[in-house]
Motif scaffolding. Structure first.
Motif, PDB file in Angstrom:
ATOM      1  N   TYR A   1       0.851  -1.193   0.000  1.00 49.89           N
ATOM      2  CA  TYR A   1       0.000   0.000   0.000  1.00 49.89           C
ATOM      3  C   TYR A   1       0.889   1.247   0.000  1.00 49.89           C
ATOM      4  CZ  TYR A   1      -4.145  -2.756   0.303  1.00 49.89           C
ATOM      5  OH  TYR A   1      -5.156  -3.616  -0.022  1.00 49.89           O
TER       6      TYR A   1
ATOM      7  N   LEU B   1      -2.089  -4.979  10.059  1.00 50.07           N
ATOM      8  CA  LEU B   1      -2.031  -6.199   9.233  1.00 50.07           C
ATOM      9  C   LEU B   1      -1.667  -5.933   7.776  1.00 50.07           C
ATOM     10  CD1 LEU B   1      -4.584  -8.941  10.245  1.00 50.07           C
ATOM     11  CD2 LEU B   1      -2.379  -9.269   9.163  1.00 50.07           C
ATOM     12  N   LEU B   2      -2.196  -4.848   7.217  1.00 56.36           N
ATOM     13  CA  LEU B   2      -1.909  -4.602   5.796  1.00 56.36           C
ATOM     14  C   LEU B   2      -0.476  -4.124   5.562  1.00 56.36           C
ATOM     15  CD1 LEU B   2      -5.075  -3.046   4.117  1.00 56.36           C
ATOM     16  CD2 LEU B   2      -4.168  -5.348   3.886  1.00 56.36           C
TER      17      LEU B   2
ATOM     18  N   GLN C   1       2.722 -11.555   9.415  1.00 56.74           N
ATOM     19  CA  GLN C   1       1.389 -11.429   8.788  1.00 56.74           C
ATOM     20  C   GLN C   1       0.585 -12.699   9.037  1.00 56.74           C
ATOM     21  OE1 GLN C   1       0.092 -13.098   5.794  1.00 56.74           O
ATOM     22  NE2 GLN C   1      -1.818 -11.948   5.782  1.00 56.74           N
TER      23      GLN C   1
ATOM     24  N   HIS D   1      -2.712 -12.588  11.091  1.00 59.91           N
ATOM     25  CA  HIS D   1      -3.913 -12.928  10.314  1.00 59.91           C
ATOM     26  C   HIS D   1      -4.642 -14.083  11.016  1.00 59.91           C
ATOM     27  CE1 HIS D   1      -6.205 -12.924   6.475  1.00 59.91           C
ATOM     28  NE2 HIS D   1      -6.458 -14.173   6.831  1.00 59.91           N
TER      29      HIS D   1
ATOM     30  N   THR E   1     -15.754  -0.115   6.857  1.00 59.36           N
ATOM     31  CA  THR E   1     -16.396  -0.846   5.767  1.00 59.36           C
ATOM     32  C   THR E   1     -17.838  -1.245   6.111  1.00 59.36           C
ATOM     33  OG1 THR E   1     -15.254  -2.699   6.722  1.00 59.36           O
ATOM     34  CG2 THR E   1     -14.336  -1.820   4.697  1.00 59.36           C
TER      35      THR E   1
ATOM     36  N   ARG F   1      -0.553  -4.520  -4.832  1.00 58.89           N
ATOM     37  CA  ARG F   1       0.459  -5.562  -4.706  1.00 58.89           C
ATOM     38  C   ARG F   1       1.728  -5.129  -5.410  1.00 58.89           C
ATOM     39  NH1 ARG F   1      -2.698  -6.865  -1.437  1.00 58.89           N
ATOM     40  NH2 ARG F   1      -3.671  -8.896  -1.144  1.00 58.89           N
TER      41      ARG F   1
ATOM     42  N   PRO G   1     -15.350  -9.176  -3.112  1.00 61.77           N
ATOM     43  CA  PRO G   1     -15.393  -7.957  -2.286  1.00 61.77           C
ATOM     44  C   PRO G   1     -14.462  -8.048  -1.081  1.00 61.77           C
ATOM     45  CG  PRO G   1     -17.386  -9.275  -1.962  1.00 61.77           C
ATOM     46  CD  PRO G   1     -16.619  -9.902  -3.088  1.00 61.77           C
TER      47      PRO G   1
ATOM     48  N   ARG H   1      -4.575 -13.002   2.327  1.00 53.80           N
ATOM     49  CA  ARG H   1      -5.078 -11.793   2.987  1.00 53.80           C
ATOM     50  C   ARG H   1      -6.597 -11.673   2.883  1.00 53.80           C
ATOM     51  NH1 ARG H   1      -1.171  -8.104   4.733  1.00 53.80           N
ATOM     52  NH2 ARG H   1       0.893  -8.614   3.963  1.00 53.80           N
TER      53      ARG H   1
ATOM     54  N   CYS I   1     -10.159 -11.196   3.671  1.00 54.47           N
ATOM     55  CA  CYS I   1     -10.609 -10.414   4.824  1.00 54.47           C
ATOM     56  C   CYS I   1     -11.055 -11.317   5.978  1.00 54.47           C
ATOM     57  CB  CYS I   1     -11.779  -9.520   4.395  1.00 54.47           C
ATOM     58  SG  CYS I   1     -12.517  -8.659   5.775  1.00 54.47           S
TER      59      CYS I   1
HETATM   60  C1  HEM Z   1     -18.117  -4.839   4.091  1.00 57.17           C
HETATM   61  C2  HEM Z   1     -17.138  -5.115   4.878  1.00 57.17           C
HETATM   62  C3  HEM Z   1     -15.714  -5.396   4.482  1.00 57.17           C
HETATM   63  C4  HEM Z   1     -15.100  -5.395   3.257  1.00 57.17           C
HETATM   64  C5  HEM Z   1     -15.724  -5.116   1.890  1.00 57.17           C
HETATM   65  C6  HEM Z   1     -13.707  -5.737   3.477  1.00 57.17           C
HETATM   66  C7  HEM Z   1     -12.778  -5.862   2.455  1.00 57.17           C
HETATM   67  C8  HEM Z   1     -11.482  -6.298   2.653  1.00 57.17           C
HETATM   68  C9  HEM Z   1     -10.533  -6.569   1.586  1.00 57.17           C
HETATM   69  C10 HEM Z   1     -10.799  -6.410   0.093  1.00 57.17           C
HETATM   70  C11 HEM Z   1      -9.383  -6.975   2.167  1.00 57.17           C
HETATM   71  C12 HEM Z   1      -8.117  -7.448   1.442  1.00 57.17           C
HETATM   72  C13 HEM Z   1      -7.042  -6.406   1.390  1.00 57.17           C
HETATM   73  C14 HEM Z   1      -5.828  -6.901   0.624  1.00 57.17           C
HETATM   74  O1  HEM Z   1      -5.790  -8.032   0.156  1.00 57.17           O
HETATM   75  O2  HEM Z   1      -4.890  -6.098   0.464  1.00 57.17           O
HETATM   76  C15 HEM Z   1      -9.570  -6.930   3.599  1.00 57.17           C
HETATM   77  C16 HEM Z   1      -8.604  -7.214   4.521  1.00 57.17           C
HETATM   78  C17 HEM Z   1      -8.789  -7.084   5.878  1.00 57.17           C
HETATM   79  N1  HEM Z   1      -9.980  -6.848   6.535  1.00 57.17           N
HETATM   80 FE1  HEM Z   1     -11.760  -6.492   5.674  1.00 57.17          FE
HETATM   81  N2  HEM Z   1     -13.505  -5.912   4.807  1.00 57.17           N
HETATM   82  C18 HEM Z   1     -14.694  -5.733   5.461  1.00 57.17           C
HETATM   83  C19 HEM Z   1     -14.933  -5.846   6.810  1.00 57.17           C
HETATM   84  C20 HEM Z   1     -13.987  -6.121   7.753  1.00 57.17           C
HETATM   85  C21 HEM Z   1     -14.223  -6.269   9.161  1.00 57.17           C
HETATM   86  C22 HEM Z   1     -15.599  -6.194   9.832  1.00 57.17           C
HETATM   87  C23 HEM Z   1     -13.009  -6.499   9.743  1.00 57.17           C
HETATM   88  C24 HEM Z   1     -12.643  -6.729  11.189  1.00 57.17           C
HETATM   89  C25 HEM Z   1     -13.378  -6.704  12.210  1.00 57.17           C
HETATM   90  C26 HEM Z   1     -12.008  -6.498   8.704  1.00 57.17           C
HETATM   91  C27 HEM Z   1     -10.664  -6.685   8.890  1.00 57.17           C
HETATM   92  C28 HEM Z   1      -9.736  -6.847   7.879  1.00 57.17           C
HETATM   93  C29 HEM Z   1      -8.320  -7.079   8.125  1.00 57.17           C
HETATM   94  C30 HEM Z   1      -7.641  -7.150   9.480  1.00 57.17           C
HETATM   95  C31 HEM Z   1      -7.725  -7.229   6.856  1.00 57.17           C
HETATM   96  C32 HEM Z   1      -6.241  -7.457   6.553  1.00 57.17           C
HETATM   97  C33 HEM Z   1      -5.947  -8.936   6.367  1.00 57.17           C
HETATM   98  C34 HEM Z   1      -4.485  -9.205   6.054  1.00 57.17           C
HETATM   99  O3  HEM Z   1      -3.822  -8.343   5.455  1.00 57.17           O
HETATM  100  O4  HEM Z   1      -4.011 -10.281   6.423  1.00 57.17           O
HETATM  101  N3  HEM Z   1     -12.635  -6.272   7.512  1.00 57.17           N
HETATM  102  N4  HEM Z   1     -10.862  -6.530   3.865  1.00 57.17           N
END
Ligand code: HEM
Length: 484
Positions: free
Chosen positions: A112, A125-126, A133, A137, A288, A359, A421, A427, A429
């Motif tokens: 990023y 985390l990102l 990670q 994760h 989100t 990426r 989504p 990674r 979500c």
């Molecule tokens: C509509 C709701 C949500 C959407 C559309 C969404 C979408 C995403 C996406 C697209 C990623 C991948 C990012 C990447 O690959 O670079 C991601 C990662 C992540 N999301 Fe969500 N998210 C949502 C809700 C949440 C919620 C509710 C939480 C936690 C309580 C959360 C925590 C995380 C975390 C910690 C990552 C990083 C994972 C990693 O890098 O190992 N997200 N999310």
């Protein structure tokens, strides 16, 4: 004399211009290092193609226009220059996108923009890679797994919604997005830090407002800028987390059923890592989900047939449960809400809360047509570009929850690379199941408690991230009371 000076200045200007052009050409040759790069354009010096990209996704009516133009000229994987990155490839090719996400850590790694990473912190985390990670994760997946959702989150979410909705009812006119923001933040603050709704959580919510604004602002850190305000907000939020850590250390006997206490007891991570980890979960967990709630209500408002069918599903469920006021749903009830799941998927598709992921290539990568993306280049996996693509989703800009009816098995959906989504691969979500459950419980409580009317005409914008331009102001009318 004056005339000679003017002519001389023009000459110097012209020579500088020619030199700049030659340097630019040389830079381009060195930059491509003889690679057969995917076709595309770098746009203007410095700003690249950012303006065209922003204009299109901000337009509401034709968010894919920028992509469509380039797709026609160059194909689904093309070179561009966005977000200040000149060595950038954009991909709206679903299969290639899936390949990228599934090869995280091997051929690609998350990358990023630095101003974003500086704000979320080096241990968010990102921002982290490799073993750290994987470990963090895993911790997040564990904390947000089905059993935790069923046992801990379900009741808490519904209790919170019932008290919050009573307050909304009393206010009558609300800005839905703002209210959902506070609602979901309260939920995350409870689960992560055992904080109940209070002045504290209001301040935290306000700080997150500045924090989120800064993530999307021009990254100039001088007093008064949005970016600088974001850093102040980060300091405030990290201080709050350290206060909670100190409190747990000072009062080990106190019972707290939150992630922070669990992490401190396990003693696997330093306090610095824990603080960044919690901060990012708070951020990712509320930004989100809160947006998806206000979007769902906006889409339903504009599609009365979908609202009617959704309401019928929830009314029927309440009837089966005996029509008791404020009765809570259990896990099986939640699982039974089939049309609601269609509404959720469609909201995620049209709303696109994470428009794309970044990426970096870890080695030279061959793409279709024999092109090569050199090592160290950025690939922008533009999820919105695929979600709104007519090739994969007919009448793509139309909110049509029925399109999901034949595909309700989540496993099937997870395999569909034109609908990702929540990203994918290592990674994927970790909050995806929580997000869907929150949205389902929100819809249940909202449509069974209220009728509503929009107070202003609002529209969707996908820039900098998807949002409703006016925050969706609505007037609430309570539904007829059920039997006690
Ligand atoms: C509509 C709701 C949500 C959407 C559309 C969404 C979408 C995403 C996406 C697209 C990623 C991948 C990012 C990447 O690959 O670079 C991601 C990662 C992540 N999301 Fe969500 N998210 C949502 C809700 C949440 C919620 C509710 C939480 C936690 C309580 C959360 C925590 C995380 C975390 C910690 C990552 C990083 C994972 C990693 O890098 O190992 N997200 N999310």
């Amino acid at each position: 004399m004056v005339e000679t000076t003017v002519t001389y200045s023009w000459l110097v200007g012209f020579v500088c211009f020619v030199l700049a052009m030659i340097l630019l050409q040389l830079y381009r040759i060195v930059d491509s290092r003889g690679y057969n790069l995917p076709p595309g354009s770098r746009g203007w010096p410095l700003i690249g193609e950012s303006l065209g990209f922003m204009r299109a996704i901000n337009s509401g009516s034709q968010p894919r226009r920028f992509i469509q133009d380039r797709e026609l000229r160059y194909g689904e994987i093309f070179r561009s220059n966005l977000f200040g990155r000149s060595r950038m490839i954009v991909s709206v090719d679903p299969e290639f996108n899936k390949h990228i996400l599934q090869n995280e850590g091997r051929l690609f790694q998350s990358n990023y923009p630095r101003p974003f990473r500086n704000l979320i912190g080096k241990f968010a985390l990102l921002s982290v890679h490799g073993d750290l990670q994987k470990k963090l994760h895993g911790t997040a997946v564990n904390f947000l797994g089905f059993e935790k959702l069923r046992v801990h989150f379900m009741d808490d979410i519904q209790n919170l919604m019932q008290t919050t909705f009573a307050q909304w009812q009393a206010k009558r006119d609300i800005h839905l997005h703002e209210e959902c923001h506070q609602l979901v933040l309260n939920l995350m603050a409870k689960q992560l830090l055992d904080l109940s709704p209070s002045k504290d959580t209001e301040e935290i919510c306000e700080a997150f407002g500045h924090f989120s604004e800064a993530l999307l602002a021009v990254p100039i850190k001088i007093p008064g800028t949005k970016y600088a305000r974001g850093f102040k907000a980060r300091e405030f939020l990290i201080k709050k987390i350290y206060e909670s850590i100190e409190d747990r250390r000072q009062h080990p006997e106190a019972v707290h059923n939150d992630l922070l206490t669990k992490l401190l007891k396990e003693d696997s991570f330093s306090e610095e890592i824990i603080a960044d980890f919690i901060l990012f979960l708070l951020f990712a967990g509320h930004e989100t989900s809160s947006r998806s709630m206000s979007f769902a209500i906006k889409f339903l408002t504009d599609c009365p047939r979908a609202l009617e069918e959704l309401k019928a599903e929830h009314d029927a469920l309440l009837k089966r449960k005996g029509n008791l006021k404020n009765q809570k749903l259990n896990w099986d009830d939640y699982q039974s809400l089939k049309f609601t799941q269609c509404v959720i998927h469609e909201t995620l598709r049209v709303g696109n809360f994470g428009p794309g992921v970044f990426r970096e290539t870890k080695e030279d990568i061959k793409t279709k047509g024999g092109f090569v993306i050199p090592r160290g280049w950025t690939v922008y996996v533009f999820l919105t570009g695929t979600h709104l693509d007519e090739k994969y989703h007919s009448s793509a800009l139309k909110f049509d929850p029925w399109r999901w009816q034949p595909h309700l098995q989540d496993q099937e959906l997870l395999k569909n690379p034109s609908f990702m989504p929540f990203g994918g691969g290592a990674r994927l979500c970790p909050g995806m199941h929580l997000a869907k459950m929150e949205l389902a419980l929100f819809l249940h409580n909202f449509v069974t408690k209220f009728r509503w009317e929009a107070l202003q005409d609002d529209k969707i914008s996908y820039f900098p991230v998807s949002h409703l331009t006016k925050g969706f102001p609505i007037r609430l009318h309570p539904q007829e009371q059920m039997d006690d």
